[in-house]
Design a protein around this motif. Structure first.
Motif, short mmCIF file in Angstrom:
data_model
loop_
_atom_site.label_atom_id
_atom_site.label_comp_id
_atom_site.label_asym_id
_atom_site.label_seq_id
_atom_site.Cartn_x
_atom_site.Cartn_y
_atom_site.Cartn_z
N GLU A 253 2.58 12.28 -8.28
CA GLU A 253 2.42 12.94 -7.09
C GLU A 253 3.36 14.39 -6.99
OE1 GLU A 253 0.17 11.95 -5.40
OE2 GLU A 253 0.37 9.81 -4.71
N SER A 286 -0.47 -2.25 -9.72
CA SER A 286 0.09 -3.37 -9.71
C SER A 286 0.84 -3.96 -10.74
CB SER A 286 -1.05 -4.45 -9.22
OG SER A 286 -1.58 -5.20 -10.44
N ASP A 288 3.96 -3.10 -11.28
CA ASP A 288 5.26 -3.06 -11.16
C ASP A 288 6.16 -4.43 -11.46
OD1 ASP A 288 5.69 -0.33 -9.47
OD2 ASP A 288 3.81 -1.35 -9.19
N ASN A 664 -2.47 7.32 9.09
CA ASN A 664 -2.95 6.29 8.74
C ASN A 664 -4.41 6.32 9.36
OD1 ASN A 664 -0.58 4.93 8.15
ND2 ASN A 664 -0.03 4.38 10.02
N1 LIG Z 1 1.68 12.12 7.14
C1 LIG Z 1 1.85 10.87 7.12
N2 LIG Z 1 2.81 10.06 7.24
C2 LIG Z 1 3.07 8.66 7.15
C3 LIG Z 1 1.74 8.07 7.34
C4 LIG Z 1 0.57 8.77 7.09
O1 LIG Z 1 -0.40 8.02 7.07
N3 LIG Z 1 0.74 10.07 7.09
N4 LIG Z 1 1.82 6.59 7.40
C5 LIG Z 1 3.09 6.18 7.51
C6 LIG Z 1 3.10 4.54 7.36
S1 LIG Z 1 2.56 3.46 8.47
C7 LIG Z 1 3.60 4.24 6.26
S2 LIG Z 1 3.66 2.60 5.76
C8 LIG Z 1 4.31 5.15 5.20
C9 LIG Z 1 3.32 5.09 3.78
O2 LIG Z 1 3.86 5.81 2.93
P1 LIG Z 1 3.53 5.59 1.33
O3 LIG Z 1 4.52 4.26 1.03
O4 LIG Z 1 3.95 6.87 0.67
O5 LIG Z 1 1.89 5.11 1.28
P2 LIG Z 1 0.64 5.43 0.37
O6 LIG Z 1 0.18 6.96 0.54
O7 LIG Z 1 -0.36 4.50 0.88
O8 LIG Z 1 1.00 5.17 -1.20
C10 LIG Z 1 2.04 5.41 -1.92
C11 LIG Z 1 2.18 5.86 -3.18
O9 LIG Z 1 1.81 4.33 -4.01
C12 LIG Z 1 1.53 4.86 -5.14
N5 LIG Z 1 0.65 3.33 -6.03
C13 LIG Z 1 -0.53 2.88 -5.59
N6 LIG Z 1 -0.33 1.81 -6.12
C14 LIG Z 1 0.68 1.57 -6.79
C15 LIG Z 1 1.17 0.40 -7.78
O10 LIG Z 1 0.47 -0.68 -8.23
N7 LIG Z 1 2.43 0.77 -8.15
C16 LIG Z 1 3.12 1.80 -7.78
N8 LIG Z 1 4.50 1.82 -8.51
N9 LIG Z 1 2.77 2.96 -7.11
C17 LIG Z 1 1.57 2.67 -6.50
C18 LIG Z 1 0.38 5.89 -4.95
O11 LIG Z 1 -0.16 6.55 -5.95
C19 LIG Z 1 0.90 6.74 -3.80
O12 LIG Z 1 1.72 7.54 -4.12
O13 LIG Z 1 4.16 6.67 5.77
C20 LIG Z 1 4.24 6.96 7.03
N10 LIG Z 1 3.94 8.06 7.10
#
Ligand SMILES: Nc1nc2c(c(=O)[nH]1)N[C@H]1C(S)=C(S)[C@@H](COP(=O)(O)OP(=O)(O)OC[C@H]3O[C@@H](n4cnc5c(=O)[nH]c(N)nc54)[C@H](O)[C@@H]3O)O[C@H]1N2
Ligand SMILES: Nc1nc2c(c(=O)[nH]1)N[C@H]1C(S)=C(S)[C@@H](COP(=O)(O)OP(=O)(O)OC[C@H]3O[C@@H](n4cnc5c(=O)[nH]c(N)nc54)[C@H](O)[C@@H]3O)O[C@H]1N2
Ligand SMILES: [Mo]
Length: 776
Positions: A253, A286, A288, A664
């Motif tokens: 990223e 998946s 990890d 979301n």
């Molecule tokens: N601007 C903005 N801010 C937010 C949100 C939003 O939608 N927009 N949503 C909010 C909410 S409710 C949440 S929960 C958080 C979410 O925030 P994050 O946890 O960052 O959520 P995601 O973007 O769904 O995915 C995160 C990362 O997981 C990686 N990933 C996918 N599969 C795997 C895997 O199997 N293993 C590993 N190690 N990595 C993997 C992806 O490449 C991605 O970089 O952000 C919050 N903040």
């Protein structure tokens, strides 16, 4: 660069995360939302001592006591709420629900703020205005007509304040149910269910100050430049002072590569940026659990070497002896693990595992962060526990500069659980609640999100109340979920903006518009504050500063209180008094939870207070009163393994993530600039060799089906292929468009979280007859 027919564009983004690009998008958003000059002051009040808590994410901030912290996506969240656009009753008079269904989530969001309570009218297929009292009477009639209170479900999205959430759970438990599906069930549930088994409490153990002293920061499955931008400033400071930052993520990223701090005049003026991660470890999607297990195994072996060579031990044996149980069994299980299997299952080359293990073993203070990349898989609970095991091996929990840091999503999702939004409440909590309010709370466990959907589909659940959120879009198995919602007798949505959940509704349906956190909440002429708990257990108060979007909005607390008053009367609880003075609800919370002693006084201090997390103090709330090493085997019979056995390498594992322009299910815009996607969302990221293997090329359109063993065809059509640096066998796409592909029963073991980051899928050239294709 590739163009698509809707005008979208694929073009790699050459710049660091943050910086001038972020400022440009802020300006674009303020214009798009037509945020007036007067409201721009709002942005400056974000996370200030006397202002409101940012509704964006749960990342904490030091600025409750200091200066404004810039955050592009925080600005978008605030602008979305402060928009001057409105959805008044005349809007609903112009459109049938069927017509609105044809609009995209992006279009629905663009209409602006809801202004008045509305009720669905079957005869015209339109929402009509309704008086607030009539709306509450309708809810009361439905709830009081139920032959069993468990036929109602009370959903919570994590923006609800502690006060609103506490009152809501009290109301629902007095109605007689523990049916509390919440967004957390789809989010950090694996953390909340996994950590109690190891360290006794399902919360993180670090505070922001710990980052100042950490030598290494491991970031598993998190994309902070998009989802927690305020974390980037801190990571930049850590990188600058030489801490090692490791990104463990199938994707590289951008924000974890380079970041330009909009708050640094030097970086902005010279267009310089700071490298963030010094190491990228890239498991397959998946992978990890196997990766962490492999690292733990190497740490054990490095300790063997140290012992043999007379060098200082790698394991923190003092910690293990004094504070833990289960180490011997855990170590034996690690030694028995097959290396070849760990390499295959993790997808990480042995050399990278070695580098990560040596870095972890040599760092004095380590913080492990994780996000959705770790929690939305079948074995997420096991992965969280294995990470906790790894950290315990070197005593990295409960000391300065080290610890566990689950990074939560919604700004108060952690607080909602703290104050009782929990479908599996403990007997002790129920006893206390019952004592304080003189009633007998229901004892049997309630339904989580997936079980609620199952209940609706089976016809057992038929009243749905949503305190915020967008249940119809956020949840898995979309056609099934929609069928469930549509068979409900009543659906109620407490919302700020128009969304899909208003359009996929029960026979009776209500839209109850509410104040957002940025707005002044006057009750009896006195401005009320609400409290929230961030990802690091800091509790603070938040006051809105904008004029409400409409004079006919009620606060969430007023809505809950009046719903309760209409349903139950005020014999036991004076609901309306609480709605008139939120300090009374904080007194209630204090009576039920010891850790909230002096709640009103402590929350009045600048910055609020830290809610005690026992594991941070090395007090272990487990049955053994010790931290527990937990053995977790790697499941090699998952849906993905089974589907691959049938379909071979054509079977791909799909992760669904957020783009940079969404919150979301709320779609602010159609760009995901750090990943080089502009003007579109229906894309699939795929490795070049997988394209060749499938006989497809970048720019082709595909339909997607998922593979599950119940004979139901799940599909999402018309996605553009984007060649991307993603591990082979894995693909990525955005949520919520891909939720029709997630089978309802595909959940994390022990947490019930939909496996929205590991969906077994097949890609088909668009428009092909899929049944025939599957048989060839
Ligand atoms: N601007 C903005 N801010 C937010 C949100 C939003 O939608 N927009 N949503 C909010 C909410 S409710 C949440 S929960 C958080 C979410 O925030 P994050 O946890 O960052 O959520 P995601 O973007 O769904 O995915 C995160 C990362 O997981 C990686 N990933 C996918 N599969 C795997 C895997 O199997 N293993 C590993 N190690 N990595 C993997 C992806 O490449 C991605 O970089 O952000 C919050 N903040
Ligand atoms: N495939 C897939 N599915 C996922 C995920 C994924 O990564 N992949 N992520 C999951 C995660 S982590 C989460 S947290 C869930 C999110 O699930 P939800 O929390 O249900 O969804 P949101 O999109 O955050 O809810 C947005 C709506 O909330 C309302 N709203 C906004 N602010 C307020 C407010 O202050 N008060 C009230 N009452 N309403 C408000 C608005 O009407 C808006 O339309 O989705 C989950 N679903
Ligand atoms: Mo979330």
């Amino acid at each position: 660069m590739a163009e698509n027919d809707t005008g979208g564009r694929i073009a790699p983004y050459p710049n660091p995360a943050g910086g001038w690009g972020a400022l440009k998008y802020v300006a674009l958003n303020l214009v798009r939302e037509r945020v007036g000059r007067n409201s721009i002051g709002t942005l400056l009040a974000q996370n200030q001592p006397d202002g409101f808590d940012c509704p964006g994410c749960a990342w904490p901030d030091r600025v409750h006591t200091s200066t404004f912290e810039f955050c592009e996506n925080g600005v978008k969240a605030v602008a979305a709420e402060a928009t001057s656009k409105r959805v008044p009753p005349e809007f609903f008079a112009r459109h049938t629900v069927t017509e609105l269904m044809a609009q995209s989530d992006f279009e629905l969001e663009q209409h602006g703020r809801l202004t008045d309570p509305m009720v669905y009218d079957r005869a015209t297929d339109k929402y009509m205005p309704i008086a607030w009292d009539d709306a509450f009477a309708l809810i009361a009639r439905h709830l009081n007509a139920l032959d069993d209170p468990d036929r109602a479900a009370f959903y919570t999205s994590g923006r609800a304040s502690n006060e609103a959430a506490f009152l809501y759970q009290l109301f629902a438990r007095m109605v007689g149910t523990n049916n509390f599906p919440d967004c957390s069930n789809m989010c950090h549930e694996a953390t909340s269910r996994g950590l109690p088994g190891t360290v006794g409490i399902g919360k993180g153990t670090v505070t922001l100050d710990d980052f100042d002293e950490a030598d290494a920061i491991l970031i598993f499955g998190q994309n902070p430049a998009t989802n927690h931008p305020r974390m980037m400033g801190l990571l930049r400071e850590c990188a600058k002072r030489g801490a090692a930052i490791v990104s463990i993520n199938p994707l590289k990223e951008r924000g974890l590569e380079r970041f330009q701090d909009p708050q640094s005049p030097a970086e902005m003026l010279t267009n310089a940026s700071t490298p963030i991660s010094s190491m990228f470890v890239r498991p397959r999607v998946s992978g990890d659990l196997a990766l962490i297990k492999a690292v733990a195994r190497r740490v054990l072996e490095l300790d063997d070497d140290a012992l043999a060579g007379g060098a200082p031990r790698v394991l923190d044996t003092a910690f293990i002896d004094a504070h833990t149980t289960g180490f011997a069994a855990f170590a034996a299980d690690l030694r028995a693990e097959d290396w070849g299997m760990l390499l295959v299952e993790s997808g990480v080359p042995r050399a990278d595992i070695e580098r990560l293990a040596r870095l972890y073993a040599s760092a004095d203070r380590v913080i492990a962060c994780w996000g959705m990349g770790l929690t939305q898989h079948k074995q997420s609970v096991a992965a969280v526990q294995m990470l906790s095991n790894l950290m315990m091996m070197r005593g990295q929990i409960g000391r300065r500069g080290a610890g566990l840091c689950p990074v939560r999503g919604h700004s108060n999702v952690q607080g909602d659980r703290t104050v009782g939004i929990e479908e599996r409440p403990t007997p002790a909590f129920l006893d206390r609640l019952g004592q304080v309010f003189d009633f007998a709370p229901p004892r049997h466990h309630g339904l989580d999100v997936v079980a609620t959907i199952r209940g609706m589909v089976d016809g057992r659940v038929n009243v749905f109340v949503g305190l915020g959120g967008n249940f119809a879009a956020a949840t898995p198995d979309t056609p099934l979920t929609w069928a469930g919602l549509r068979q409900c007798a009543l659906t109620v949505q407490v919302s700020t903006k128009l969304n899909r959940s208003h359009l996929v509704h029960g026979r009776d349906a209500l839209i109850l518009p509410t104040l957002g956190r940025t707005e002044i909440d006057l009750q009896d002429g006195v401005a009320q504050g609400v409290t929230v708990e961030d990802s690091m257990s800091m509790v603070h108060i938040s006051y809105g500063i904008n004029r409400p979007a409409s004079p006919n909005l009620l606060s969430e607390i007023a809505i809950v209180a009046r719903m309760a008053h209409a349903t139950l009367g005020s014999g036991k609880v004076d609901w309306l008094a609480r709605a008139a003075n939120y300090a009374l609800i904080r007194d209630d919370i204090e009576k039920v939870f010891d850790d909230f002693y002096d709640y009103n006084a402590r929350v009045a201090r600048p910055g609020g207070f830290h809610l005690r997390v026992a594991s941070r103090e090395r007090t272990w709330a487990t049955p053994s009163a010790r931290a527990q090493f937990v053995v977790n085997a790697i499941d090699r019979d998952t849906a993905i393994h089974r589907a691959r056995a049938i379909h071979g390498e054509r079977l791909l594992t799909m992760m669904t993530t957020r783009s940079h322009d969404q919150y979301n299910t709320t779609i602010y815009g159609l760009d995901d600039r750090y990943r080089g996607v502009f003007g579109m969302r229906r894309v699939v990221f795929i490795h070049r060799d997988d394209l060749a293997m499938l006989g497809l090329k970048a720019g082709d359109k595909v339909d997607i089906t998922s593979v599950w063993d119940d004979g139901i065809e799940r599909r999402a059509d018309g996605f553009l292929l984007v060649e991307y640096d993603i591990p082979r066998g894995c693909v990525g796409a955005y949520y919520p468009e891909t939720n029709p592909l997630v089978p309802l029963d595909s959940v994390a073991v022990g947490a019930g979280t939909p496996t929205s980051k590991s969906i077994p899928v097949l890609l088909h050239p668009a428009g092909q007859d899929l049944v025939k294709a599957a048989n060839t």
